[in-house]
Design a protein around this motif. Structure first.
Motif, PDB file in Angstrom:
ATOM      1  N   PHE A 265       0.894  -1.338   0.131  1.00 22.63           N
ATOM      2  CA  PHE A 265       0.013   0.008   0.023  1.00 22.63           C
ATOM      3  C   PHE A 265       0.937   1.248   0.064  1.00 22.63           C
ATOM      4  N   LEU A 266       0.391   2.505  -0.631  1.00 19.00           N
ATOM      5  CA  LEU A 266       1.023   3.524  -0.662  1.00 19.00           C
ATOM      6  C   LEU A 266       0.127   4.512  -0.651  1.00 19.00           C
ATOM      7  N   GLN A 267       0.163   5.483   0.574  1.00 14.76           N
ATOM      8  CA  GLN A 267      -0.627   6.728   0.214  1.00 14.76           C
ATOM      9  C   GLN A 267      -0.018   7.871  -0.630  1.00 14.76           C
ATOM     10  N   VAL A 268      -0.803   8.640  -1.380  1.00 14.33           N
ATOM     11  CA  VAL A 268      -0.115   9.614  -2.174  1.00 14.33           C
ATOM     12  C   VAL A 268      -0.880  10.760  -2.422  1.00 14.33           C
ATOM     13  N   ASP A 269      -0.080  11.984  -2.371  1.00 14.57           N
ATOM     14  CA  ASP A 269      -0.619  13.199  -2.562  1.00 14.57           C
ATOM     15  C   ASP A 269      -0.757  13.539  -3.949  1.00 14.57           C
ATOM     16  N   VAL A 270      -2.199  13.629  -4.630  1.00 13.38           N
ATOM     17  CA  VAL A 270      -2.704  13.410  -6.031  1.00 13.38           C
ATOM     18  C   VAL A 270      -3.053  14.775  -6.287  1.00 13.38           C
ATOM     19  N   THR A 271      -2.920  15.989  -5.437  1.00 12.56           N
ATOM     20  CA  THR A 271      -3.263  17.106  -5.684  1.00 12.56           C
ATOM     21  C   THR A 271      -2.772  17.633  -7.107  1.00 12.56           C
ATOM     22  N   ALA A 272      -1.688  17.422  -7.698  1.00 12.66           N
ATOM     23  CA  ALA A 272      -1.109  17.980  -8.872  1.00 12.66           C
ATOM     24  C   ALA A 272      -1.678  17.159  -9.915  1.00 12.66           C
ATOM     25  N   THR A 273      -2.097  16.063  -9.813  1.00 11.38           N
ATOM     26  CA  THR A 273      -2.745  15.006 -10.677  1.00 11.38           C
ATOM     27  C   THR A 273      -4.237  15.600 -10.852  1.00 11.38           C
ATOM     28  N   MET A 274      -5.015  15.781  -9.960  1.00 11.04           N
ATOM     29  CA  MET A 274      -6.294  16.193  -9.838  1.00 11.04           C
ATOM     30  C   MET A 274      -6.236  17.736 -10.660  1.00 11.04           C
ATOM     31  N   ASP A 275      -5.318  18.580 -10.635  1.00 17.41           N
ATOM     32  CA  ASP A 275      -5.128  19.979 -11.086  1.00 17.41           C
ATOM     33  C   ASP A 275      -4.985  19.570 -12.640  1.00 17.41           C
ATOM     34  N   ALA A 276      -4.177  18.690 -12.980  1.00 16.62           N
ATOM     35  CA  ALA A 276      -3.806  18.180 -14.417  1.00 16.62           C
ATOM     36  C   ALA A 276      -5.048  17.935 -15.021  1.00 16.62           C
ATOM     37  N   VAL A 277      -6.018  16.980 -14.510  1.00 19.67           N
ATOM     38  CA  VAL A 277      -7.285  16.634 -14.981  1.00 19.67           C
ATOM     39  C   VAL A 277      -7.962  17.695 -15.361  1.00 19.67           C
ATOM     40  N   VAL A 278      -8.016  18.846 -14.649  1.00 21.37           N
ATOM     41  CA  VAL A 278      -8.892  19.991 -14.844  1.00 21.37           C
ATOM     42  C   VAL A 278      -8.290  20.458 -16.014  1.00 21.37           C
ATOM     43  N   ARG A 279      -7.213  20.797 -16.193  1.00 24.08           N
ATOM     44  CA  ARG A 279      -6.392  21.398 -17.271  1.00 24.08           C
ATOM     45  C   ARG A 279      -6.418  20.612 -18.521  1.00 24.08           C
ATOM     46  N   LEU A 280      -6.337  19.385 -18.588  1.00 24.58           N
ATOM     47  CA  LEU A 280      -6.602  18.297 -19.767  1.00 24.58           C
ATOM     48  C   LEU A 280      -8.114  18.716 -20.238  1.00 24.58           C
ATOM     49  N   ARG A 281      -8.912  18.666 -19.498  1.00 25.89           N
ATOM     50  CA  ARG A 281     -10.318  18.838 -19.969  1.00 25.89           C
ATOM     51  C   ARG A 281     -10.612  20.217 -20.936  1.00 25.89           C
ATOM     52  N   GLN A 282      -9.798  21.179 -20.602  1.00 20.20           N
ATOM     53  CA  GLN A 282      -9.787  22.485 -21.238  1.00 20.20           C
ATOM     54  C   GLN A 282      -9.208  22.451 -22.562  1.00 20.20           C
ATOM     55  N   LEU A 456       1.995  10.236 -10.185  1.00 17.03           N
ATOM     56  CA  LEU A 456       0.624  10.890  -9.754  1.00 17.03           C
ATOM     57  C   LEU A 456       0.874  12.213  -8.694  1.00 17.03           C
ATOM     58  N   GLU A 457       2.277  12.095  -7.938  1.00  9.76           N
ATOM     59  CA  GLU A 457       2.492  13.338  -7.210  1.00  9.76           C
ATOM     60  C   GLU A 457       2.858  14.565  -8.158  1.00  9.76           C
ATOM     61  N   ASP A 458       3.582  14.038  -9.134  1.00 17.89           N
ATOM     62  CA  ASP A 458       4.136  15.028 -10.182  1.00 17.89           C
ATOM     63  C   ASP A 458       3.936  14.426 -11.378  1.00 17.89           C
TER      64      ASP A 458
END
Length: 466
Positions: A265-282, A456-458
């Motif tokens: 198991f690994l906990q990951v900060d995916v804040t940058a991934t979620m921001d990238a998803v928003v950008r890709l949708r545009q 996923l972190e970066d």
């Protein structure tokens, strides 16, 4: 008149359920016209008609499970039926072969090889379950089957309790095969083996005394007919295990008790991934496709598999070899009304990010519509299961058979996280990687999981490592 037999539409399938007929008796049909939907252990498949003509009979009901090779529809194509020929038994013991009743050749009807012949019009009298019926001996010894005469000469007379033979006695009739010569189709034999039933102890109720599924179920006291299912108490329900659910259960048991599973198991900060998803949708390239976090998780898995090829391999038990796949057929576990399906994106490693997004979208749409075909689920090399869509943080996924790794992607939620010495709210998820410890050791599994988490972190690391 022609009959269409249920074909094997997958890899070694033995049966399928009739889901829905698209035609009825009297309807005209053409070659390649879809006539029926069947559900196999892998998918719902539409079958085309191989003949032109008019539907003469539907030989299986909707909801009925039919063995491969059994006729399911009769089509009148305007031609006379071909002369029937007696089959040559090749799988039943010699004694059982010889004890089949002799009938005139013109009255025989073709049946499955190994199950003898049956009369065109004669009806078999009900068999008593308490005892075997001994055949009456004809007056002419030459008419007695060879194996029966040899058995009598080697160890006593045949049918010692039967009345002495006389002129005008009835012809030899079929009897239940000797112990060890049970008549049963391969699917019935497999069912008996799975349930621990000795076929030689059963009295068959099928044609020529063959043993049926109901005979096997009755031997273990299980429920096999809808009428019995409805007789359970009101606070209980019995659901037949068949189709995809049956195949999934068998595959999971085989995988869990064959491959030694390890889960990390690994906990990951995916804040940058979620921001990238928003950008890709545009971006215009993604205007007509669905962009979700799963897209970047899939891309991270593909890049990490390229960096660590052994994770994308399989253990070949037969040859005792590890087969490393230098291509990735990326499986995506999908929960559907029919059960768990794992279709895969062929050659996902060669796709651009927009093309990967389109492929994932098409895969999900097809699965939800119940149109996933067996070929789309075959040949997977590594799998992702998105348990986060159910609000779950993590799990211990079971390997898809023939693969060495599966990644579970948990829900993304806000959590307190330490960044530069400060506690701040971040978008966090848990990754869980199960792997076959025969192929993947702890170091390799950890490096692969760590690389996926790092991307996923970066997400820029995907560009640097691709």
């Amino acid at each position: 008149m022609k009959e269409f037999e249920l074909p094997d539409v997958g890899e070694g399938l033995t049966e399928a359920e009739i889901v829905r007929w698209h035609v009825k008796v009297g309807d005209p049909v053409k070659v390649n016209q879809i006539i029926v939907e069947i559900e196999t252990a892998k998918a719902v498949v539409e079958l085309p008609c191989p003949f032109d003509g008019v539907v003469a009979a539907l030989m299986a009901d909707e909801g009925e499970t039919v063995d491969v090779g059994r006729p399911i529809i009769s089509v009148d194509d305007g031609t006379a039926p071909a002369p029937a020929a007696a089959p040559v038994p090749d799988r039943v013991e010699a004694l059982a072969d010889d004890m089949v009743p002799a009938v005139p050749k013109e009255e025989r009807q073709p049946v499955l090889v190994g199950y003898g012949v049956k009369m065109g019009t004669a009806k078999r009298r009900p068999r008593k379950a308490s005892a075997l019926q001994a055949p009456a001996a004809p007056s002419d010894p030459s008419t007695v089957p060879r194996s029966v005469r040899e058995a009598a000469g080697a160890g006593g007379s045949v049918g010692e309790d039967a009345p002495p033979p006389s002129r005008g006695s009835e012809p030899v009739t079929a009897v239940r095969p000797a112990r060890g010569a049970a008549l049963a189709k391969p699917p019935v034999r497999k069912l008996a083996k799975d349930l621990g039933v000795d076929l030689t102890e059963l009295t068959g109720t099928g044609p020529q005394g063959s043993i049926t599924r109901d005979d096997v179920h009755a031997a273990v006291g299980t429920v096999s007919s809808p009428a019995v299912v409805q007789a359970v108490p009101a606070h209980e329900e019995r659901i037949p295990v068949k189709g995809v659910r049956k195949a999934t259960a068998q595959a999971m048991v085989a995988s869990a008790f064959t491959a030694p599973h390890v889960t990390e198991f690994l906990q990951v900060d995916v804040t940058a991934t979620m921001d990238a998803v928003v950008r890709l949708r545009q971006l215009p390239d993604f205007a007509e496709v669905k962009v979700s976090p799963l897209l970047l998780v899939a891309k991270a898995v593909l890049v990490a598999a390229r960096r660590h090829p052994m994770i994308n391999s399989m253990w070949d038990e037969v040859t005792q070899e590890i087969v490393v796949k230098h291509y990735v057929n990326l499986g995506i576990a999908a929960a559907t009304p029919r059960g768990l399906l794992v279709p895969n994106v062929k050659d996902a490693h060669a796709l651009s990010l927009p093309d990967l997004a389109k492929a994932l979208g098409a895969l999900a749409e097809t699965a939800r519509a119940g149109r996933t075909q067996p070929a789309e689920m075959a040949g997977g090399t590594i799998t992702i299961t998105n348990v986060g869509v159910f609000g779950v943080d993590a799990g211990t996924p079971i390997l898809n058979q023939g693969e060495s790794a599966i990644l579970a992607f948990g829900q993304v939620r806000d959590m307190p996280w330490v960044v530069d010495g400060q506690i701040v709210p971040r978008r966090v998820c848990t990754l869980a990687l199960s792997f076959d410890h025969r192929v993947v050791d702890g170091e390799l599994g950890s490096l692969f999981l760590r690389d996926v988490g790092a991307m996923l972190e970066d997400p820029l690391r995907m560009l640097a490592w691709n």
